[in-house]
Scaffold this active site. Sequence first.
Site, short mmCIF file in Angstrom:
data_model
loop_
_atom_site.label_atom_id
_atom_site.label_comp_id
_atom_site.label_asym_id
_atom_site.label_seq_id
_atom_site.Cartn_x
_atom_site.Cartn_y
_atom_site.Cartn_z
N ASP A 1 4.24 3.82 -0.40
CA ASP A 1 3.80 3.81 0.83
C ASP A 1 2.62 4.39 1.39
OD1 ASP A 1 6.29 2.33 1.52
OD2 ASP A 1 7.40 4.00 1.79
N ARG A 2 1.79 4.69 0.06
CA ARG A 2 0.38 5.16 0.22
C ARG A 2 0.48 6.81 0.58
NH1 ARG A 2 -0.23 1.31 -2.56
NH2 ARG A 2 -1.89 -0.24 -1.80
#
Length: 213
Positions: A191-192
């Site tokens: 999710d970065r």
Amino acid sequence: MESTSLPGLRHSYEGEPLLESDVAADPISQFAIWFHEALAAGLPEPNAMIVATASAGGRPSARTVLLKGYDETGFVFYTNYESRKGRDLAENARASLVFPWHPIRRQVRVEGSVVKVPHEESAEYFKSRPYGSRIGAWASRQSAVVRSREELDARYAELSARWPEDPPVPDFWGGFRVIPSEVEFWQGQLDRMHDRLRYRRIHPGWVLERLAP
């Protein structure tokens, strides 16, 4: 590839957490750990790094260069001093390095001042290079415009005939050492929400900081 497909190009990263408690006390020791893990993972040319420089006027440029040494004094690469990066560094002696180890979801970024490697050290490395690379260092006026490939090949042949065995070290060629003021270790996460740990030099040591992804 159509540009409309670019927004959909993404890769989900999933790696082991990079925690402050798990890293070395200084960035060179931590780089050594990660570099040997990159070697063990079989990455092609793990010593390939992007070297970014800027002219005195602030015009940036970047290119891929091979790291040829590192220790507590810094990171070393070799080049033609009259090349664009050589001219940039003569005007503005700072550089940034990036090691893009994408297959293992890691990246290392280095920022620092730059000094020339002593001539004796450059000469020792030059003599260790393959013969063809040594002639190539003489034949190429790196970053200069050439009229044709034939002109470049003719220059190489001329210099090979002049020095069939042991070409000397060019006076316009040698090493640069990047003396780090900051070294950042990046580990890709889901999710970065990537892990970014930065060592920042505060004499006589280093402070370790976590950066937001």
